[in-house]
Design an enzyme around this catalytic site. Structure first.
Site, PDB file in Angstrom:
ATOM      1  CD  GLU A 157      -1.821   2.654   1.048  1.00 52.22           C
ATOM      2  OE1 GLU A 157      -1.447   2.618   0.386  1.00 52.22           O
ATOM      3  OE2 GLU A 157      -1.730   2.832   2.525  1.00 52.22           O
ATOM      4  CD  GLU A 166       2.811   7.961   0.298  1.00 47.07           C
ATOM      5  OE1 GLU A 166       2.456   6.341   0.071  1.00 47.07           O
ATOM      6  OE2 GLU A 166       1.421   7.934   1.020  1.00 47.07           O
TER       7      GLU A 166
END
Length: 703
Positions: A157, A166
């Site tokens: 994740e 990210e």
């Protein structure tokens, strides 16, 4: 309270003194902090907690892991799981419970990795999970490596509001090439980014400063370079479900514009552009793109995790058939603060006509997304650089502040108060950052206006408005507090008040400190300020600080202890939040903590310590106190940074969307009744600019 840290040195006992800018008094101060202050601050501000409260996320990762592990076993293979960015170790423990043969986890954040090791041991999985304290891109495979052989199931994740912000693309790409066997199962399996074109003057107001008007006349025009600017490059993440549904018009139905295959079968592109030729369903002016994404968790596409706002959420149609309203459905849709929706502002406002085809173009690089809309079908998709601010306004001011500058009702109150004071003899001193209303004072007839602008970017922005409105002869910008005009040279002090260094609303009392350089005889706007509060039950916001305890059957109390200890050592009890995005029910009437007469000299004020109790009038879970400040422009006009309408116990509070309110979240949530009271105290040391709040829930019998 956020601190602007400048320097530090160590004491003998290894605590540290941290030097910071105190925004209330505008001077450098020192605070003694724990020697591991930086570490505790990093832990306390991690976003793991609210993510782990997301039951739907956890449950769907669990289902996908179970399916993947069973499939590998049915194929006669071992199930060797790699968990990238394991955090607390939750997904790794799920994998063990689902029957994985081996589990390797990696976590680069040292404090979280150390906590995960303890949690894994506490849950008796230490012999089944190997945790590597490094980035996945630094992991090695083979004899003596971090993994003896490659994994055949990847669970991770590594997503944010933009999905890819990210570094998800490079993380997956490296894993395919170096850490996974061929035909590995990847969780999640794929992702889709959705885009919806909308018309909305309210959304537009967060990006472009509009002219200031008074009834039928324009008082201040917007420079062309501001109107034509793309806006800030940073994504505008927002809880779109809380955005009023009648405040925007969807011109084009949501479109799936990017799809990412995380399995490695299709290359992940770091630079991509996609053009969709679509027909608007309504005629209007396209201002922005609403964006969200969804994850297909498994190879059979049976488990979908959606971040869509309520009106487009996959579950909404089913709930609508049961007769539920959008408001009722919003209470049932999973809440997420770690994955919100986003707004992207179009480089150019574009008029569209229903059923006449347009080109919606999406772009992304390794980390970011952007869009444009062309009012025709295009055969060759044009290149488009990622938009950045060219006017400086979007660098100088936040979107919340730009929205505040566009708040017509708020502006009307200030103009009305100024009109009462401004004459042809008025020489005004403005003590606020980026205050366009100070320019309006000239349009109202002021003889001269001095503006204090100590910030270079804000000063440059105000200069643009002065030049484009032809006001340079009557306005003088002052760059330093040391160069303020003498008392004989001014007869009106004005402020919104607003300062770039202020985080919580009452830090704008810096206006009081600045204006106290002049005698009380000089007229002021505003003349007073009141700090107010109300006991509330947040529907979701409290989860950012709430303990997890047992999460999906795993004991994560060690994580709770880590975060709570770090928060107590690094965080202020009161933080700033845009409360319009977070539903809250009032449990009490609003109450006044302190009123200030800002026409008086603050240097002559004594220390304040006040306390009282207020009755709880509505039963519920009291998980916080909301705080704000009201500015009294004169005896008749007040501008509030708090509720837009009168607060009624038991009902949802409607908050000003153009300020951030203060929030005190209780660490221990109390079930309150009408037999409960909120005990509060307020301390203010004017000399040092220190403000402290304290709150407790008590039974009336213990009061």
């Amino acid at each position: 309270m956020f601190r602007f840290c400048l320097n530090r040195f160590y004491k003998r006992n290894m605590s540290i003194f941290t030097q910071y800018l105190n925004p209330l008094i505008g001077t450098i101060s020192w605070e003694e902090k724990d020697e591991n202050y930086d570490y505790h601050q990093e832990v306390a501000r991690s976003a793991f907690a609210d993510m782990l409260h997301d039951h739907e996320r956890n449950h769907k990762y669990y289902l996908a892991l179970k399916t993947a592990i069973e499939r590998k076993h049915q194929m006669g293979e071992e199930a060797n799981v790699l968990d990238i960015g394991c955090g607390t170790g939750l997904l790794s423990m799920m994998a063990v419970k689902c029957g994985a043969d081996t589990v390797t986890a990696c976590e680069v954040f040292t404090s979280m990795a150390e906590c995960a090791i303890k949690i894994i041991k506490e849950n008796s999985f230490e012999d089944k999970i190997k945790l590597i304290q490094k980035r996945s891109t630094k992991m090695t495979v083979g004899n003596g490596g971090d993994m003896p052989k490659k994994a055949n199931i990847l669970v991770t994740e590594v997503f944010d509001t933009e999905l890819i912000g990210e570094g998800a693309l490079s993380t997956f790409q490296h894993a395919y090439e170096n850490l996974l066997e061929e035909n590995s199962i990847v969780i999640p399996h794929s992702a889709t980014i959705w885009a919806q074109v909308v018309e909305s003057s309210d959304v537009h107001a967060w990006n472009t400063i509009q002219p200031i008007k008074d009834e039928s006349r324009s008082l201040l025009y917007t420079p062309h370079c501001v109107k034509s600017c793309f806006g800030a490059a940073a994504v505008h993440d927002i809880q779109l479900t809380q955005f009023p549904h009648d405040a925007f018009k969807p011109l084009i139905p949501p479109q799936p514009i990017f799809r990412f295959d995380f399995t490695g079968k299709t290359p992940l592109l770091y630079d991509e552009k996609v053009c969709l030729n679509v027909k608007p369903t309504l005629t209007g002016t396209a201002h922005a793109i609403f964006m969200w994404w969804e994850l297909n968790m498994d190879v059979d596409n049976q488990v979908l995790l959606s971040c869509a706002p309520v009106w487009e959420h996959p579950d909404t149609k089913k709930l609508r058939q049961k007769g539920l309203s959008l408001t009722e459905i919003a209470d049932l849709i999973p809440w997420r603060d770690h994955w919100m929706q986003a707004i992207y502002y179009l480089p150019v406002e574009t008029s569209v006509v229903a059923n006449q085809e347009v080109s919606l173009i999406g772009y992304h690089d390794e980390y970011s997304l952007w869009f444009q809309l062309i009012n025709e079908s295009v055969n060759i998709v044009p290149d488009c650089e990622r938009p950045v601010c060219t006017c400086g306004i979007h660098v100088a001011y936040s979107r919340t502040r730009i929205g505040q500058l566009n708040d017509q009702k708020r502006n009307e109150k200030y103009i009305k108060a100024l009109a009462k004071k401004v004459t042809s003899d008025t020489i005004c001193l403005c003590l606020s950052d980026g205050c366009l209303l100070s320019l309006v004072a000239v349009k109202l007839g002021a003889k001269k206006v001095f503006i204090l602008e100590t910030n270079f970017l804000s000063r440059k922005s105000i200069d643009m408005f002065i030049d484009s409105n032809g006001l340079s002869e009557k306005i003088e910008i002052i760059e330093s507090i040391n160069d303020l005009p003498s008392e004989n040279d001014i007869n009106l002090i004005f402020g919104e008040p607003y300062f770039l260094t202020s985080i919580v609303p009452w830090e704008n009392l810096y206006f009081w400190y600045l204006s106290s350089k002049y005698s009380p005889q000089v007229q002021r706007i505003p003349i007073g300020a009141t700090i107010c509060g109300v006991a509330v039950e947040f529907k979701d916001l409290h989860k950012i600080r709430a303990p997890l305890g047992v999460c999906e059957g795993f004991d994560l109390s060690l994580f709770d202890e880590l975060v709570q200890e770090s928060s107590e050592k690094s965080d202020s009890p009161v933080e700033a939040q845009p409360l319009w995005e977070y539903p809250a029910k009032a449990l009490s009437l609003p109450f006044v903590l302190q009123h200030f007469d800002v026409t008086q000299n603050i240097n002559e004020c004594k220390n304040i310590h006040v306390f009282d109790t207020i009755p709880i009038l509505e039963s519920g879970l009291c998980n916080g106190v909301a705080l704000w400040i009201d500015w009294h422009l004169d005896s008749e006009i007040t501008v509030s940074s708090g509720p837009k309408r009168e607060i009624e116990p038991g009902k949802r509070i409607s908050w000003d969307p153009f300020t951030r309110q203060g929030v005190y979240l209780f660490r221990h949530i109390t079930n309150v009744t009408q037999q409960s009271v909120l005990q509060w105290s307020f301390d203010f040391v004017p000399q040092h600019g220190n403000i402290k709040f304290d709150f407790h829930i008590l039974s009336k019998t213990l009061k």
